[in-house]
Design a protein around this motif. Structure first.
Motif, PDB file in Angstrom:
ATOM      1  N   THR A 200       0.809  -1.219   0.000  1.00 47.38           N
ATOM      2  CA  THR A 200       0.000   0.000   0.000  1.00 47.38           C
ATOM      3  C   THR A 200       0.844   1.272   0.000  1.00 47.38           C
ATOM      4  O   THR A 200       0.337   2.346  -0.319  1.00 47.38           O
ATOM      5  CB  THR A 200      -0.920   0.033   1.227  1.00 47.38           C
ATOM      6  OG1 THR A 200      -0.117  -0.057   2.418  1.00 47.38           O
ATOM      7  CG2 THR A 200      -1.906  -1.140   1.199  1.00 47.38           C
ATOM      8  N   HIS A 201       2.118   1.157   0.390  1.00 43.16           N
ATOM      9  CA  HIS A 201       2.970   2.341   0.497  1.00 43.16           C
ATOM     10  C   HIS A 201       4.358   2.065  -0.079  1.00 43.16           C
ATOM     11  O   HIS A 201       4.833   0.929  -0.055  1.00 43.16           O
ATOM     12  CB  HIS A 201       3.136   2.769   1.960  1.00 43.16           C
ATOM     13  CG  HIS A 201       1.907   3.353   2.555  1.00 43.16           C
ATOM     14  ND1 HIS A 201       0.795   2.598   2.868  1.00 43.16           N
ATOM     15  CD2 HIS A 201       1.607   4.638   2.908  1.00 43.16           C
ATOM     16  CE1 HIS A 201      -0.141   3.379   3.391  1.00 43.16           C
ATOM     17  NE2 HIS A 201       0.332   4.614   3.430  1.00 43.16           N
ATOM     18  N   THR A 202       4.986   3.118  -0.557  1.00 40.77           N
ATOM     19  CA  THR A 202       6.384   3.072  -0.989  1.00 40.77           C
ATOM     20  C   THR A 202       7.103   4.265  -0.363  1.00 40.77           C
ATOM     21  O   THR A 202       6.550   5.374  -0.335  1.00 40.77           O
ATOM     22  CB  THR A 202       6.502   3.132  -2.522  1.00 40.77           C
ATOM     23  OG1 THR A 202       5.864   1.988  -3.090  1.00 40.77           O
ATOM     24  CG2 THR A 202       7.953   3.177  -2.961  1.00 40.77           C
ATOM     25  N   SER A 203       8.304   4.050   0.142  1.00 41.20           N
ATOM     26  CA  SER A 203       9.100   5.142   0.708  1.00 41.20           C
ATOM     27  C   SER A 203      10.395   5.297  -0.077  1.00 41.20           C
ATOM     28  O   SER A 203      11.026   4.296  -0.451  1.00 41.20           O
ATOM     29  CB  SER A 203       9.423   4.863   2.179  1.00 41.20           C
ATOM     30  OG  SER A 203       8.250   4.942   2.959  1.00 41.20           O
ATOM     31  N   SER A 231       1.736  10.761   1.170  1.00 43.30           N
ATOM     32  CA  SER A 231       1.236  10.852   2.549  1.00 43.30           C
ATOM     33  C   SER A 231       2.215  11.574   3.462  1.00 43.30           C
ATOM     34  O   SER A 231       1.848  11.988   4.558  1.00 43.30           O
ATOM     35  CB  SER A 231       0.934   9.454   3.102  1.00 43.30           C
ATOM     36  OG  SER A 231       2.082   8.631   3.061  1.00 43.30           O
ATOM     37  N   ASP A 250       6.812   9.458   1.527  1.00 45.17           N
ATOM     38  CA  ASP A 250       5.985   8.266   1.659  1.00 45.17           C
ATOM     39  C   ASP A 250       4.862   8.402   0.650  1.00 45.17           C
ATOM     40  O   ASP A 250       4.159   9.430   0.621  1.00 45.17           O
ATOM     41  CB  ASP A 250       5.405   8.127   3.065  1.00 45.17           C
ATOM     42  CG  ASP A 250       6.457   7.736   4.093  1.00 45.17           C
ATOM     43  OD1 ASP A 250       7.571   7.362   3.691  1.00 45.17           O
ATOM     44  OD2 ASP A 250       6.151   7.816   5.293  1.00 45.17           O
ATOM     45  N   GLU A 252       1.472   6.675  -1.352  1.00 47.62           N
ATOM     46  CA  GLU A 252       0.386   5.703  -1.205  1.00 47.62           C
ATOM     47  C   GLU A 252       0.206   4.932  -2.514  1.00 47.62           C
ATOM     48  O   GLU A 252      -0.778   5.102  -3.234  1.00 47.62           O
ATOM     49  CB  GLU A 252      -0.896   6.393  -0.777  1.00 47.62           C
ATOM     50  CG  GLU A 252      -0.819   6.973   0.632  1.00 47.62           C
ATOM     51  CD  GLU A 252      -2.109   7.609   1.091  1.00 47.62           C
ATOM     52  OE1 GLU A 252      -3.019   7.804   0.256  1.00 47.62           O
ATOM     53  OE2 GLU A 252      -2.220   7.918   2.297  1.00 47.62           O
ATOM     54  N   ASP A 254       1.864   1.083  -4.643  1.00 49.92           N
ATOM     55  CA  ASP A 254       2.744  -0.080  -4.708  1.00 49.92           C
ATOM     56  C   ASP A 254       3.819   0.176  -5.758  1.00 49.92           C
ATOM     57  O   ASP A 254       3.517   0.614  -6.877  1.00 49.92           O
ATOM     58  CB  ASP A 254       1.910  -1.312  -5.095  1.00 49.92           C
ATOM     59  CG  ASP A 254       2.688  -2.618  -5.007  1.00 49.92           C
ATOM     60  OD1 ASP A 254       3.932  -2.588  -5.075  1.00 49.92           O
ATOM     61  OD2 ASP A 254       2.045  -3.668  -4.885  1.00 49.92           O
ATOM     62  N   SER A 279       8.773  -1.014  -0.604  1.00 48.52           N
ATOM     63  CA  SER A 279       7.335  -0.978  -0.746  1.00 48.52           C
ATOM     64  C   SER A 279       6.758  -1.972   0.250  1.00 48.52           C
ATOM     65  O   SER A 279       7.282  -3.079   0.396  1.00 48.52           O
ATOM     66  CB  SER A 279       6.936  -1.336  -2.182  1.00 48.52           C
ATOM     67  OG  SER A 279       5.670  -0.825  -2.508  1.00 48.52           O
ATOM     68  N   SER A 281       3.229  -2.921   3.300  1.00 45.18           N
ATOM     69  CA  SER A 281       1.922  -2.713   3.869  1.00 45.18           C
ATOM     70  C   SER A 281       2.061  -2.217   5.300  1.00 45.18           C
ATOM     71  O   SER A 281       3.118  -2.346   5.907  1.00 45.18           O
ATOM     72  CB  SER A 281       1.109  -4.010   3.847  1.00 45.18           C
ATOM     73  OG  SER A 281       0.910  -4.444   2.509  1.00 45.18           O
TER      74      SER A 281
END
Length: 287
Positions: A200-203, A231, A250, A252, A254, A279, A281
Motif C-alpha cells: 500500500t505504500h512506498t518510501s 502521505s 511516503d 500511497e 505499490d 514498498s 503494507s
C-alpha cells in the motif's frame, strides 16, 4: 539457525515491544520465512540496529520512523540514506502510552526525569503541569532511563508499563502522554530485495540539483500528474553544505504498480540521487 531481529534496547523499549509483536506475527505467517526460531537482539542506538543488518550480524531490524505527535525519527531516516541495500518490508503502528516510573513516594520529591528525547517531548504538557521544576535529561532509550532509579530516589523515568513490569519497578503515574491517540510507526527492515505483493505504500528519498529554481517542484509534479498521493514529505540536510537537502517521501502506491513504475522513470530526470527504501503494507498492533 535463529533469525536475528535487531532493535533498540535494552529490553523493555517500545522498539522491543514492536519487534516482539513482529516475531509472533512471523510465527503465524510461515510463508514469510523458512526460519523456525527467532532471536531478539538489542543495540544501544537505532543507527547500530540498522548497521547490524548492513554488516549481516542480524537479518532484520525493527526501527521507529515516525511518531504521531513528534514527527519523524531523524536517526532512522539518516541511516537509511547512508547505508546501502536496506529495504523496508513492513510498517507496524504501535499505540504509545507513557508511564512515570520512580521509587519516589510522590511527585513533590522528584528532581530529575530521564527518558528518550521523543518521550520527553510527547509528555511535555504533563511535565509542565505536574513537574514544572524538574531537570529533564535525555537518554538513548526509554529503558536506559530506568537504570538510575534504584540509586537515586529523587529521579524518575518515562517508559512503558511493560518495562516497569519487566524490571519490577514502581509506577507513579500512568498515561502521562499529552495526546491519548499517540502512536509510533516502526519499519521492519532487511536486505531482502523482493517486494511483497499488494503493498500500500512506498518510501523513497532523493536529492535535486542545487540552485536550480523549481527543481523540487518538477520532481513532485510527477506524482501530481499521475494522480499518486503523497502521505508524507520531509527534508533533511545532505550534510554536505548548508542549504542542501534530501527529500523523503511516503507514497500511497505499490512500487510494482504500472503508474508507480512510470513515475519513478520520470522522477529520475529531475533528481540527482534517488533511493527507493521499499514498498510495504501497514500493520496496526493491537494491545
Amino acid at each position: 539457525m535463529n533469525l536475528k531481529i535487531a532493535h533498540l534496547g535494552p529490553p523493555g523499549t517500545y522498539a522491543e515491544q514492536a519487534a516482539f509483536f513482529y516475531l509472533n506475527w512471523l510465527k503465524t505467517h510461515p510463508g514469510i520465512t523458512s526460519q523456525k526460531s527467532f532471536e531478539l537482539c538489542t543495540y544501544p542506538t537505532i543507527a547500530q540496529s540498522l548497521q547490524a543488518i548492513a554488516d549481516k550480524k542480524a537479518e532484520i531490524a525493527v526501527v521507529p520512523v515516525e511518531n504521531s505527535i513528534e514527527g519523524s525519527v531523524n536517526m532512522t531516516l539518516d541511516s537509511l540514506w547512508q547505508l546501502d541495500n536496506l529495504k523496508i518490508q513492513l510498517a507496524l503502528v504501535l499505540p504509545i502510552q507513557h508511564t512515570l516510573i520512580s521509587y519516589a513516594t510522590n511527585l513533590d520529591t522528584i528532581k530529575t526525569v530521564y527518558s528518550h528525547p521523543q518521550a520527553l517531548a510527547q509528555c511535555q504538557g504533563w511535565l509542565s503541569r505536574f513537574l514544572p521544576n524538574v531537570n529533564l535529561i535525555p537518554s538513548n532509550s526509554t529503558t536506559e532511563a530506568l537504570q538510575r532509579l534504584e540509586q537515586e530516589v529523587t529521579t524518575a523515568a518515562i517508559s512503558s508499563s511493560r518495562a516497569a513490569q519487566l524490571y519490577n519497578l514502581p509506577i507513579l503515574a500512568k498515561g502521562i502522554n499529552d495526546y491519548p491517540e499517540n502512536c509510533t510507526q516502526f519499519w521492519v527492515v532487511s536486505t531482502e530485495e523482493n517486494y511483497p505483493i499488494d503493498c500500500t505504500h512506498t518510501s523513497l528519498a532523493f536529492s535535486v540539483p542545487a540552485n536550480i529554481p523549481g527543481a523540487l517542484m518538477k520532481a513532485l509534479a510527477v506524482f501530481a500528474r499521475l494522480g499518486i498521493n503523497l502521505s508524507r514529505i520531509e527534508s533533511r540536510p545532505t550534510k554536505r553544505s548548508l542549504g542542501e537537502y534530501l527529500f523523503y517521501l511516503d507514497i500511497e502506491a505499490d512500487v510494482n504498480a504500472q503508474m508507480m513504475k512510470s513515475a519513478l522513470r520520470e522522477l529520475q530526470n529531475y533528481t540527482e540521487i534517488l533511493k527507493i527504501f521499499g514498498s510495504y503494507s501497514v500493520l496496526p498492533i493491537s494491545l
